[in-house]
Design a protein around this motif. Structure first.
Motif, PDB file in Angstrom:
ATOM      1  N   GLY A 136      60.367  23.547 -44.629  1.00 14.61           N
ATOM      2  CA  GLY A 136      59.543  22.740 -43.744  1.00 14.61           C
ATOM      3  C   GLY A 136      59.516  23.182 -42.302  1.00 14.61           C
ATOM      4  O   GLY A 136      59.275  22.362 -41.402  1.00 14.61           O
ATOM      5  N   LEU A 137      59.701  24.468 -42.046  1.00 15.32           N
ATOM      6  CA  LEU A 137      59.738  24.956 -40.660  1.00 15.32           C
ATOM      7  C   LEU A 137      58.698  26.037 -40.383  1.00 15.32           C
ATOM      8  O   LEU A 137      58.834  26.793 -39.417  1.00 15.32           O
ATOM      9  CB  LEU A 137      61.140  25.510 -40.339  1.00 15.32           C
ATOM     10  CG  LEU A 137      62.262  24.480 -40.230  1.00 15.32           C
ATOM     11  CD1 LEU A 137      63.581  25.175 -39.956  1.00 15.32           C
ATOM     12  CD2 LEU A 137      61.972  23.467 -39.122  1.00 15.32           C
ATOM     13  N   GLU A 138      57.652  26.106 -41.187  1.00  9.20           N
ATOM     14  CA  GLU A 138      56.657  27.159 -40.999  1.00  9.20           C
ATOM     15  C   GLU A 138      55.976  27.072 -39.623  1.00  9.20           C
ATOM     16  O   GLU A 138      55.575  28.083 -39.044  1.00  9.20           O
ATOM     17  CB  GLU A 138      55.605  27.127 -42.111  1.00  9.20           C
ATOM     18  CG  GLU A 138      54.796  25.845 -42.213  1.00  9.20           C
ATOM     19  CD  GLU A 138      55.447  24.784 -43.077  1.00  9.20           C
ATOM     20  OE1 GLU A 138      54.715  23.948 -43.623  1.00  9.20           O
ATOM     21  OE2 GLU A 138      56.684  24.771 -43.194  1.00  9.20           O
ATOM     22  N   LYS A 139      55.892  25.865 -39.068  1.00  6.55           N
ATOM     23  CA  LYS A 139      55.248  25.695 -37.763  1.00  6.55           C
ATOM     24  C   LYS A 139      56.149  26.111 -36.602  1.00  6.55           C
ATOM     25  O   LYS A 139      55.703  26.174 -35.458  1.00  6.55           O
ATOM     26  CB  LYS A 139      54.816  24.237 -37.577  1.00  6.55           C
ATOM     27  CG  LYS A 139      53.728  23.788 -38.551  1.00  6.55           C
ATOM     28  CD  LYS A 139      53.322  22.347 -38.282  1.00  6.55           C
ATOM     29  CE  LYS A 139      52.229  21.903 -39.257  1.00  6.55           C
ATOM     30  NZ  LYS A 139      51.837  20.477 -39.015  1.00  6.55           N
ATOM     31  N   PHE A 140      57.410  26.389 -36.889  1.00  4.94           N
ATOM     32  CA  PHE A 140      58.368  26.730 -35.839  1.00  4.94           C
ATOM     33  C   PHE A 140      58.791  28.200 -35.914  1.00  4.94           C
ATOM     34  O   PHE A 140      59.817  28.581 -35.360  1.00  4.94           O
ATOM     35  CB  PHE A 140      59.602  25.833 -35.934  1.00  4.94           C
ATOM     36  CG  PHE A 140      59.310  24.386 -35.671  1.00  4.94           C
ATOM     37  CD1 PHE A 140      59.412  23.858 -34.397  1.00  4.94           C
ATOM     38  CD2 PHE A 140      58.912  23.546 -36.712  1.00  4.94           C
ATOM     39  CE1 PHE A 140      59.129  22.521 -34.150  1.00  4.94           C
ATOM     40  CE2 PHE A 140      58.633  22.212 -36.480  1.00  4.94           C
ATOM     41  CZ  PHE A 140      58.738  21.700 -35.192  1.00  4.94           C
ATOM     42  N   ALA A 141      57.981  29.030 -36.568  1.00  4.45           N
ATOM     43  CA  ALA A 141      58.353  30.425 -36.801  1.00  4.45           C
ATOM     44  C   ALA A 141      58.610  31.187 -35.506  1.00  4.45           C
ATOM     45  O   ALA A 141      59.476  32.078 -35.463  1.00  4.45           O
ATOM     46  CB  ALA A 141      57.270  31.133 -37.618  1.00  4.45           C
ATOM     47  N   LEU A 142      57.903  30.860 -34.457  1.00  4.43           N
ATOM     48  CA  LEU A 142      58.026  31.607 -33.200  1.00  4.43           C
ATOM     49  C   LEU A 142      58.929  30.910 -32.182  1.00  4.43           C
ATOM     50  O   LEU A 142      59.092  31.393 -31.058  1.00  4.43           O
ATOM     51  CB  LEU A 142      56.646  31.851 -32.592  1.00  4.43           C
ATOM     52  CG  LEU A 142      55.676  32.654 -33.475  1.00  4.43           C
ATOM     53  CD1 LEU A 142      54.354  32.880 -32.759  1.00  4.43           C
ATOM     54  CD2 LEU A 142      56.300  33.986 -33.906  1.00  4.43           C
TER      55      LEU A 142
END
Length: 266
Positions: A136-142
């Motif tokens: 559930g962390l795909e939006k925090f990749a950067l």
């Protein structure tokens, strides 16, 4: 040794991990401390096994030996029939500390093992994003590690371990330093990942409640010396409910057993 042979004969055909008559002693300034005493256990493929017990019972020592990070002094540990001689890619480990590189973003932290193994940037980023999605962390990749909460950093650590595609995931109290609410959320997320990946998981915890919520089987350890005192098959349906009387009953049985062990060593 006869004990080792009997355990091996009964378990090798069906188990990914076999711990056979394993003992471990540490030499300290105050004298030798027997951390593990003739420990025998097996872990079958795709099972979720929790090891629970008080501080000092050798849980983490046993897990490090399974990972090949600490040698056996007596007995042996086998993975798929082969004796463990050190770390291998098929067995991954998640520690209690987040152990992320502070100068790398989430995506690069997740794919660092693949980079060490020579995988190209595009492919490793694709793999890293896939497992970040699972936690559930795909939006925090950067994002950078300091921009994340403790629970999020631990999810990155889990994604990083999964990205290396281990067959067995060893977890040493990964939620021990996290607040109670976040811990429950991470337990649910971990079960979702396990159900998707069907990895074999060995999970060390102090929390009896956590072990009953997560495990197919619970190994209970005692201290002085560290040893296995009982095993419990958890046959409660998933997803488990903490208000289920059978759930509460199993928690109570294990806590009573641990209290009895504490009274014996007091």
């Amino acid at each position: 040794m006869e004990t080792t042979d009997k355990v091996m004969d009964a378990a090798l055909l069906h188990s990914e991990l076999v711990v056979a008559d394993v003992s471990k002693t540490f030499v300290t300034k105050s004298g030798p401390i027997e951390a593990l005493h003739h420990v025998n256990m097996t872990v079958e493929h795709a099972r979720f096994v929790c090891i629970v017990g008080p501080s000092g019972c050798g849980k983490s020592t046993l897990l490090r030996m399974m990972a090949g990070l600490s040698p056996c002094e007596q007995g042996e540990i086998r993975f798929r029939g082969e004796q463990r001689q050190g770390p291998c890619r098929q067995i991954g480990m998640v520690f209690q500390e987040y152990s992320l590189f502070p100068w790398l973003n989430v995506l690069d932290n997740t794919g660092i093992g693949l980079q060490f193994n020579g995988m190209g940037k595009d492919q490793r980023e694709q793999e890293a994003r896939r497992y970040l999605g699972m936690v559930g962390l795909e939006k925090f990749a950067l994002a950078m590690p300091h921009e994340l909460s403790g629970g999020m950093r631990q999810r990155v650590a889990i994604a990083r371990a999964l990205t290396n595609a281990p067959d067995v995931l060893l977890m040493d109290e990964p939620f021990g330093a996290i607040d109670a609410f976040t811990r429950i959320t991470l337990q649910k997320r971990l079960l979702e990942v396990w159900e998707q990946s069907r990895k074999t998981i060995v999970f060390v915890t102090h929390s009896v409640d956590e072990s009953v919520y997560l495990a197919d089987e619970i190994i209970v350890m005692g201290t002085n010396p560290g040893r296995i005192v009982d095993r419990f098959a958890v046959e409660l349906p998933r997803p488990r409910r903490r208000d289920d009387p059978a759930y509460a009953g199993l928690v109570a049985r294990i806590l009573t057993l641990l209290e009895q062990q504490d009274d014996m060593t007091a």
